[in-house]
Design a protein around this motif. Structure first.
Motif, short mmCIF file in Angstrom:
data_model
loop_
_atom_site.label_atom_id
_atom_site.label_comp_id
_atom_site.label_asym_id
_atom_site.label_seq_id
_atom_site.Cartn_x
_atom_site.Cartn_y
_atom_site.Cartn_z
N SER A 99 0.81 -1.22 0.00
CA SER A 99 0.00 0.00 0.00
C SER A 99 0.85 1.27 0.00
O SER A 99 0.41 2.31 -0.49
CB SER A 99 -0.95 0.01 1.20
N SER A 100 2.07 1.21 0.50
CA SER A 100 2.97 2.36 0.47
C SER A 100 3.66 2.52 -0.88
O SER A 100 4.36 3.50 -1.11
CB SER A 100 4.03 2.23 1.57
N LYS A 101 3.50 1.51 -1.74
CA LYS A 101 4.12 1.47 -3.08
C LYS A 101 5.64 1.51 -3.01
O LYS A 101 6.30 2.00 -3.91
CB LYS A 101 3.57 2.57 -3.97
N LYS A 102 6.19 0.97 -1.92
CA LYS A 102 7.64 0.90 -1.80
C LYS A 102 8.19 -0.44 -2.29
O LYS A 102 9.36 -0.54 -2.61
CB LYS A 102 8.07 1.13 -0.35
N PHE A 103 7.34 -1.46 -2.32
CA PHE A 103 7.79 -2.75 -2.82
C PHE A 103 6.62 -3.55 -3.39
O PHE A 103 5.47 -3.30 -3.08
CB PHE A 103 8.51 -3.56 -1.73
N ALA A 104 6.99 -4.50 -4.24
CA ALA A 104 6.02 -5.43 -4.82
C ALA A 104 6.47 -6.84 -4.46
O ALA A 104 7.66 -7.09 -4.25
CB ALA A 104 5.96 -5.27 -6.33
N THR A 105 5.52 -7.76 -4.40
CA THR A 105 5.83 -9.14 -4.10
C THR A 105 5.31 -10.02 -5.24
O THR A 105 4.15 -9.93 -5.63
CB THR A 105 5.16 -9.59 -2.78
N THR A 107 2.79 -14.00 -20.16
CA THR A 107 1.89 -12.84 -20.07
C THR A 107 1.96 -12.22 -18.68
O THR A 107 1.99 -10.99 -18.54
CB THR A 107 0.44 -13.27 -20.37
N PHE A 108 2.01 -13.05 -17.65
CA PHE A 108 2.10 -12.57 -16.28
C PHE A 108 3.35 -11.72 -16.07
O PHE A 108 3.28 -10.63 -15.50
CB PHE A 108 2.08 -13.76 -15.32
N PHE A 109 4.51 -12.20 -16.55
CA PHE A 109 5.75 -11.44 -16.40
C PHE A 109 5.66 -10.10 -17.11
O PHE A 109 6.03 -9.06 -16.56
CB PHE A 109 6.95 -12.22 -16.94
N ARG A 110 5.18 -10.11 -18.35
CA ARG A 110 5.10 -8.88 -19.13
C ARG A 110 4.21 -7.85 -18.43
O ARG A 110 4.61 -6.70 -18.24
CB ARG A 110 4.56 -9.17 -20.54
N ARG A 111 3.04 -8.25 -17.98
CA ARG A 111 2.11 -7.32 -17.32
C ARG A 111 2.64 -6.86 -15.96
O ARG A 111 2.54 -5.69 -15.60
CB ARG A 111 0.75 -7.98 -17.15
N ARG A 143 5.70 -4.51 -16.33
CA ARG A 143 5.23 -3.24 -16.90
C ARG A 143 4.59 -2.39 -15.80
O ARG A 143 4.83 -1.18 -15.71
CB ARG A 143 4.22 -3.50 -18.02
N GLN A 144 3.78 -3.01 -14.94
CA GLN A 144 3.15 -2.28 -13.85
C GLN A 144 4.18 -1.82 -12.82
O GLN A 144 4.08 -0.71 -12.31
CB GLN A 144 2.08 -3.13 -13.18
N ILE A 145 5.17 -2.64 -12.53
CA ILE A 145 6.22 -2.25 -11.60
C ILE A 145 6.95 -1.01 -12.12
O ILE A 145 7.22 -0.07 -11.37
CB ILE A 145 7.21 -3.42 -11.37
N ASN A 172 11.76 -1.82 -5.33
CA ASN A 172 12.08 -3.05 -4.61
C ASN A 172 11.05 -4.13 -4.92
O ASN A 172 9.85 -3.90 -4.82
CB ASN A 172 12.11 -2.81 -3.09
N VAL A 173 11.56 -5.32 -5.29
CA VAL A 173 10.69 -6.44 -5.61
C VAL A 173 11.13 -7.64 -4.78
O VAL A 173 12.31 -7.99 -4.75
CB VAL A 173 10.76 -6.79 -7.11
#
Length: 79
Positions: free
Chosen positions: A13-19, A32-36, A39-41, A48-49
């Motif tokens: 929610s802080s948009k500091k990392f994605a999981t 398709t999952f990787f591309r989308r 792209r969103q990241i 940070n991922v």
């Protein structure tokens, strides 16, 4: 829900990392999952991922290599 058993993506929610959770390199429409996902990241400017592979049992080598291409910052090639 079936596809969530193979892979998932969330942004904090802080948009500091994605999981990214990957439980297989065989199923789940991963190209398709990787591309989308990446792209969103990039669009959200997330620096940070977290890549969770703890339950990953393996699968297709080409799909794991594709993931490495997305994670690599420089030019990436396979010999």
């Amino acid at each position: 829900k079936r596809i969530l058993q193979y892979r998932s993506f969330t942004i904090d929610s802080s948009k500091k990392f994605a999981t990214i959770t990957l439980n297989s390199f065989s199923d789940g429409q991963l190209r398709t999952f990787f591309r989308r996902t990446f792209r969103q990241i990039k669009k959200e400017n997330i620096k940070n991922v977290i890549l969770d592979l703890r339950s990953n049992g393996g699968g297709r080598v080409g799909i794991s290599t594709l993931l490495t291409k997305y994670l690599s910052r420089g030019i990436f090639s396979i010999f």
